[in-house]
Motif scaffolding. Structure first.
Motif, PDB file in Angstrom:
ATOM      1  N   THR A   1       0.833  -1.213   0.000  1.00  0.00           N
ATOM      2  CA  THR A   1       0.000   0.000   0.000  1.00  0.00           C
ATOM      3  C   THR A   1       0.863   1.256   0.000  1.00  0.00           C
ATOM      4  OG1 THR A   1      -1.783  -1.142   1.170  1.00  0.00           O
ATOM      5  CG2 THR A   1      -1.781   1.257   1.271  1.00  0.00           C
ATOM      6  N   LEU A   2       1.872   1.255   0.860  1.00  0.00           N
ATOM      7  CA  LEU A   2       2.708   2.452   0.984  1.00  0.00           C
ATOM      8  C   LEU A   2       3.609   2.647  -0.237  1.00  0.00           C
ATOM      9  CD1 LEU A   2       3.643   2.205   4.770  1.00  0.00           C
ATOM     10  CD2 LEU A   2       2.057   3.809   3.685  1.00  0.00           C
ATOM     11  N   GLN A   3       4.033   1.549  -0.852  1.00  0.00           N
ATOM     12  CA  GLN A   3       4.862   1.692  -2.067  1.00  0.00           C
ATOM     13  C   GLN A   3       4.050   2.352  -3.184  1.00  0.00           C
ATOM     14  OE1 GLN A   3       8.023   1.361  -2.303  1.00  0.00           O
ATOM     15  NE2 GLN A   3       8.375   0.369  -0.325  1.00  0.00           N
ATOM     16  N   LYS A   4       2.742   1.999  -3.291  1.00  0.00           N
ATOM     17  CA  LYS A   4       1.888   2.644  -4.291  1.00  0.00           C
ATOM     18  C   LYS A   4       1.752   4.134  -4.001  1.00  0.00           C
ATOM     19  CE  LYS A   4      -0.869  -1.504  -5.206  1.00  0.00           C
ATOM     20  NZ  LYS A   4      -2.192  -2.165  -5.007  1.00  0.00           N
ATOM     21  N   ALA A   5       1.553   4.458  -2.720  1.00  0.00           N
ATOM     22  CA  ALA A   5       1.436   5.872  -2.336  1.00  0.00           C
ATOM     23  C   ALA A   5       2.733   6.620  -2.629  1.00  0.00           C
ATOM     24  CB  ALA A   5       1.090   5.971  -0.850  1.00  0.00           C
ATOM     25  N   ARG A   6       3.833   5.961  -2.391  1.00  0.00           N
ATOM     26  CA  ARG A   6       5.156   6.564  -2.631  1.00  0.00           C
ATOM     27  C   ARG A   6       5.337   6.893  -4.112  1.00  0.00           C
ATOM     28  NH1 ARG A   6      10.687   4.711  -2.548  1.00  0.00           N
ATOM     29  NH2 ARG A   6      11.937   5.898  -1.041  1.00  0.00           N
ATOM     30  N   GLU A   7       4.946   5.960  -4.976  1.00  0.00           N
ATOM     31  CA  GLU A   7       5.062   6.189  -6.423  1.00  0.00           C
ATOM     32  C   GLU A   7       4.214   7.376  -6.861  1.00  0.00           C
ATOM     33  OE1 GLU A   7       3.989   2.613  -8.388  1.00  0.00           O
ATOM     34  OE2 GLU A   7       5.564   1.400  -7.452  1.00  0.00           O
ATOM     35  N   ILE A   8       3.003   7.474  -6.304  1.00  0.00           N
ATOM     36  CA  ILE A   8       2.103   8.580  -6.673  1.00  0.00           C
ATOM     37  C   ILE A   8       2.720   9.920  -6.265  1.00  0.00           C
ATOM     38  CG2 ILE A   8      -0.147   9.623  -6.179  1.00  0.00           C
ATOM     39  CD1 ILE A   8      -1.197   6.733  -5.847  1.00  0.00           C
ATOM     40  N   GLU A   9       3.260   9.973  -5.070  1.00  0.00           N
ATOM     41  CA  GLU A   9       3.858  11.221  -4.589  1.00  0.00           C
ATOM     42  C   GLU A   9       5.079  11.611  -5.422  1.00  0.00           C
ATOM     43  OE1 GLU A   9       2.828  13.338  -1.295  1.00  0.00           O
ATOM     44  OE2 GLU A   9       1.499  12.717  -2.911  1.00  0.00           O
ATOM     45  N   GLN A  10       5.892  10.635  -5.789  1.00  0.00           N
ATOM     46  CA  GLN A  10       7.072  10.919  -6.596  1.00  0.00           C
ATOM     47  C   GLN A  10       6.683  11.431  -7.981  1.00  0.00           C
ATOM     48  OE1 GLN A  10       9.063   7.137  -6.318  1.00  0.00           O
ATOM     49  NE2 GLN A  10      10.383   7.805  -4.635  1.00  0.00           N
ATOM     50  N   LYS A  11       5.666  10.810  -8.575  1.00  0.00           N
ATOM     51  CA  LYS A  11       5.231  11.241  -9.905  1.00  0.00           C
ATOM     52  C   LYS A  11       4.607  12.632  -9.885  1.00  0.00           C
ATOM     53  CE  LYS A  11       4.423   6.610 -11.799  1.00  0.00           C
ATOM     54  NZ  LYS A  11       3.397   5.645 -12.296  1.00  0.00           N
ATOM     55  N   SER A  12       4.002  12.987  -8.750  1.00  0.00           N
ATOM     56  CA  SER A  12       3.357  14.297  -8.653  1.00  0.00           C
ATOM     57  C   SER A  12       4.320  15.397  -8.219  1.00  0.00           C
ATOM     58  CB  SER A  12       2.194  14.227  -7.665  1.00  0.00           C
ATOM     59  OG  SER A  12       2.675  13.944  -6.360  1.00  0.00           O
TER      60      SER A  12
ATOM     61  N   ASN B   1       9.333  15.470  -1.476  1.00  0.00           N
ATOM     62  CA  ASN B   1       9.848  16.050  -0.223  1.00  0.00           C
ATOM     63  C   ASN B   1       8.725  16.627   0.637  1.00  0.00           C
ATOM     64  OD1 ASN B   1      12.606  15.535  -0.903  1.00  0.00           O
ATOM     65  ND2 ASN B   1      12.553  17.307  -2.280  1.00  0.00           N
ATOM     66  N   GLY B   2       7.474  16.290   0.301  1.00  0.00           N
ATOM     67  CA  GLY B   2       6.339  16.847   1.025  1.00  0.00           C
ATOM     68  C   GLY B   2       6.067  16.143   2.337  1.00  0.00           C
ATOM     69  N   ALA B   3       5.092  16.694   3.091  1.00  0.00           N
ATOM     70  CA  ALA B   3       4.756  16.151   4.404  1.00  0.00           C
ATOM     71  C   ALA B   3       4.194  14.734   4.296  1.00  0.00           C
ATOM     72  CB  ALA B   3       3.749  17.065   5.089  1.00  0.00           C
ATOM     73  N   GLN B   4       3.384  14.497   3.269  1.00  0.00           N
ATOM     74  CA  GLN B   4       2.795  13.160   3.124  1.00  0.00           C
ATOM     75  C   GLN B   4       3.853  12.122   2.787  1.00  0.00           C
ATOM     76  OE1 GLN B   4      -1.843  13.526   2.033  1.00  0.00           O
ATOM     77  NE2 GLN B   4      -0.502  13.848   0.302  1.00  0.00           N
ATOM     78  N   MET B   5       4.871  12.513   2.017  1.00  0.00           N
ATOM     79  CA  MET B   5       5.954  11.573   1.717  1.00  0.00           C
ATOM     80  C   MET B   5       6.708  11.211   2.989  1.00  0.00           C
ATOM     81  SD  MET B   5       7.550   9.672  -0.377  1.00  0.00           S
ATOM     82  CE  MET B   5       7.506  10.080  -2.106  1.00  0.00           C
ATOM     83  N   ARG B   6       6.923  12.207   3.862  1.00  0.00           N
ATOM     84  CA  ARG B   6       7.604  11.919   5.130  1.00  0.00           C
ATOM     85  C   ARG B   6       6.764  10.966   5.982  1.00  0.00           C
ATOM     86  NH1 ARG B   6       8.869  17.435   4.617  1.00  0.00           N
ATOM     87  NH2 ARG B   6       7.158  18.070   5.995  1.00  0.00           N
ATOM     88  N   GLU B   7       5.450  11.145   5.942  1.00  0.00           N
ATOM     89  CA  GLU B   7       4.581  10.243   6.696  1.00  0.00           C
ATOM     90  C   GLU B   7       4.631   8.831   6.117  1.00  0.00           C
ATOM     91  OE1 GLU B   7      -0.055  10.090   8.332  1.00  0.00           O
ATOM     92  OE2 GLU B   7       0.671  11.834   7.223  1.00  0.00           O
ATOM     93  N   ILE B   8       4.709   8.734   4.805  1.00  0.00           N
ATOM     94  CA  ILE B   8       4.827   7.425   4.153  1.00  0.00           C
ATOM     95  C   ILE B   8       6.102   6.723   4.603  1.00  0.00           C
ATOM     96  CG2 ILE B   8       5.198   6.271   1.939  1.00  0.00           C
ATOM     97  CD1 ILE B   8       3.361   8.444   0.689  1.00  0.00           C
ATOM     98  N   GLU B   9       7.211   7.452   4.579  1.00  0.00           N
ATOM     99  CA  GLU B   9       8.499   6.869   4.967  1.00  0.00           C
ATOM    100  C   GLU B   9       8.474   6.440   6.433  1.00  0.00           C
ATOM    101  OE1 GLU B   9      10.595   6.102   2.878  1.00  0.00           O
ATOM    102  OE2 GLU B   9      10.233   7.364   1.138  1.00  0.00           O
ATOM    103  N   GLN B  10       7.868   7.254   7.293  1.00  0.00           N
ATOM    104  CA  GLN B  10       7.790   6.911   8.711  1.00  0.00           C
ATOM    105  C   GLN B  10       6.971   5.638   8.930  1.00  0.00           C
ATOM    106  OE1 GLN B  10       6.190  10.472  10.463  1.00  0.00           O
ATOM    107  NE2 GLN B  10       8.117  11.617  10.292  1.00  0.00           N
ATOM    108  N   LEU B  11       5.868   5.522   8.191  1.00  0.00           N
ATOM    109  CA  LEU B  11       5.041   4.321   8.320  1.00  0.00           C
ATOM    110  C   LEU B  11       5.767   3.080   7.802  1.00  0.00           C
ATOM    111  CD1 LEU B  11       1.387   5.394   7.398  1.00  0.00           C
ATOM    112  CD2 LEU B  11       2.183   4.440   9.546  1.00  0.00           C
TER     113      LEU B  11
END
Length: 574
Positions: free
Chosen positions: A471-482, A486-496
């Motif tokens: 789940t988090l890898q999919k979210a990570r890909e979406i954030e990178q493509k957008s 370096n946004g707050a949601q990406m940091r939350e993804i990495e923390q999770l």
């Protein structure tokens, strides 16, 4: 041959375990079937699954639930196909849908239990070491009817012996040679050929009064009226009077005109028949002609008269049922679904038949859809969202769920309703429901990162760490493509991601360090990574040149695998 005949022969072939022949027969049944039949696709899916052709099994299973989305067994077929492809998340969703439709569905519960066993299976050799340790195993397999034929092949016998020596050495053969899977299933006591017990199961899934025929085709529009009935006279009548003979001649004339679509002339003949001899059948025939010419009000009046007279003369209940069903058809044509439902139900009370039951269900579904559409209101949906947020802040989780559910009813297209309800459901510890809501939110808005994060948190609470990572890898890909790397949601993804890895490989209560390491090293994904030739090369290079590892870790997939090995303690930092 008819579709029913092909299906019967297909069932016989399946019971004889001649799956290719069964597939051929079910395919012919599908080809000659007048309307799409979900049972035929279900049966053919079972055949493909028995041959381990899971892609084709899934295709047929999905067609089955597309034709009849309310049939729980269809979702069992979907789940079995996904499970065959080792897609446990999708399989679990299918089995849960089956249980939602039929809470007593044993096949679905068994499928979920199987998934649970897979996810909790600790041994790196998938438990094969213990299974293959029996010194008499070869003799037992040769004596077992399910595997006796296979064990005549010296090559297969050699593979089994190799598995006895080293259970982890033949992992690839487990999936490339279906016979080995059958051998393992036999040892475990699992029947891989669970097949289309369609006649027996359909009898359980439908009311007992239903005919045993399993076809449940349901259409939104009523089927075209059949030609005027010509054989409705009850058996055992006294000798036919001359008036009755004359009336039957008028009816025969009317039937001939009906078939020529000369409905006005047919009506005249049926009226002559009724005036000559008072038989309710003639009224039903007249109503059929009125229906076909589009005079629905006239047909209703005629059918009501048929019911009234039929009651007074104690006419056969099947005749009364026909009149009620035709009134229902008329109201359906007039787009008065509540009245159509009322008279279909009256017809079924008199005499229960599959075609009328199908029309009733179709009318009920359509009415429900219309009522839901009429209920939609984006402004009221927003009001419900605001009210739900207020209840959430007050920590009144049930009230918040109620408001968010109202929001979803008012505007099902808004992903926030599902995501917000998932947050409230997690507070109530209802994690499976929260995951389903997050999936619905993602379906409506695939870039809704908050839904991914909530889904990952729910999966983590259920200790489904592999699902968390996916789940988090999919979210990570979406954030990178957008461009939000370096946004707050990406940091939350990495923390999770880090939290999930830590929990996944952390010592369990009462576990020694040695026990923890043994369990971690038996993790299926760790074994897969360690068996990857590319990763083996990378790790060997890293031993001699640590800088090479840093270069390789620029690849996101390599980075993810290295992080898993580090969390598992396979790779240690100084």
């Amino acid at each position: 041959m008819s579709a029913e005949q092909y299906k019967a022969e297909g069932n016989d072939a399946f019971r004889a375990k001649d799956f290719p022949k069964a597939i051929e027969l079910f395919s012919k049944a599908i080809d000659v079937s007048e309307t799409p039949n979900h049972v035929l696709y279900s049966n053919r899916s079972a055949c493909y699954a028995s041959l381990h052709e899971y892609a084709d099994a899934l295709k047929d299973a999905e067609e089955c639930v597309k034709i009849n989305p309310t049939w729980a067994k269809g979702y069992n077929r979907v789940g079995a196909a996904y499970l065959g492809e080792n897609k446990t998340t999708e399989a679990r969703e299918a089995y849960e849908k089956a249980l939602e439709l039929d809470p007593s569905n044993k096949m679905a519960q068994s499928g979920l239990d199987d998934i649970l066993r897979r996810s909790s299976r600790p041994a790196p050799d998938m438990g094969l070491g213990k299974m293959f340790s029996d010194p008499l195993l070869i003799d037992k397999l040769k004596a077992n009817p399910k595997t006796a034929e296979f064990m005549k092949d010296p090559l297969l016998v050699e593979k089994v012996k190799q598995l006895q020596k080293s259970p982890t050495s033949m992992t690839q053969d487990l999936f490339s040679d279906p016979r080995l899977m059958t051998v393992i299933a036999t040892i475990l006591g699992v029947d891989l050929s669970a097949g289309p017990r369609d006649e027996a199961e359909a009898a359980k899934e439908e009311p007992k009064e239903e005919p045993k025929k399993e076809t449940e085709e349901e259409t939104q529009q009523p089927a075209k009226e059949s030609a005027a009935e010509s054989t409705e006279e009850p058996a055992g009548e006294p000798p036919v009077s001359s008036d009755k003979q004359q009336a039957d001649q008028f009816k025969a004339n009317g039937n001939a005109l009906y078939k020529e679509h000369k409905f006005d002339e047919a009506i005249e003949e049926y009226e002559k028949a009724w005036n000559t001899y008072q038989d309710v059948t003639y009224l039903n025939n007249r109503a059929a002609a009125e229906f076909e010419k589009g005079d629905y009000d006239g047909a209703i009046v005629t059918c009501e008269k048929a019911v009234e007279v039929g009651r007074s003369v104690h006419a056969d209940y099947t005749v009364i049922a026909k009149s009620f069903a035709r009134i229902g058809n008329c109201y359906a044509k007039k787009d008065d679904l509540p009245k159509a439902i009322e008279f279909y139900e009256k017809s079924l009370t008199e005499h229960r038949t599959a075609p009328v039951l199908s029309k009733l269900r179709a009318a009920q579904r359509e009415l429900k859809t219309r009522e839901a559409d009429a209920y939609m209101d984006k402004d009221k949906a927003e009001e419900a969202r605001v009210a739900g947020n207020a209840e959430f802040k007050k920590a009144d989780w049930p009230a918040a769920v109620k408001q968010y559910s109202e929001m979803i009813k008012r505007d099902p297209s808004d992903a926030r309703g599902y995501s917000n309800r998932a947050a409230a459901l997690m507070k109530l510890m209802s994690f499976p429901d929260a995951i389903r809501d997050c999936q619905e939110a993602i379906k409506r808005d695939p870039k809704f990162i908050r839904a991914y994060l909530r889904k990952a948190n729910a999966e983590m609470a259920m200790k489904q760490y592999k699902d968390v990572d996916d789940t988090l890898q999919k979210a990570r890909e979406i954030e990178q493509k957008s461009g939000q790397a370096n946004g707050a949601q990406m940091r939350e993804i990495e923390q999770l991601l880090e939290k999930a890895l830590t929990q996944r490989f952390a010592p369990q209560e009462g576990e020694t360090y040695e026990q923890t390491m043994k369990r971690v090293q038996q993790d299926p994904e760790v074994l897969e990574i360690m068996g990857d030739p590319v990763m083996q090369t990378i790790l060997q290079q890293a031993q001699n040149n640590p800088a090479a590892l840093q270069e390789h870790m620029k690849n996101p997939e390599v980075y993810r695998k290295v992080m898993i090995l580090m969390a598992a303690g396979i790779i240690r930092t100084r």
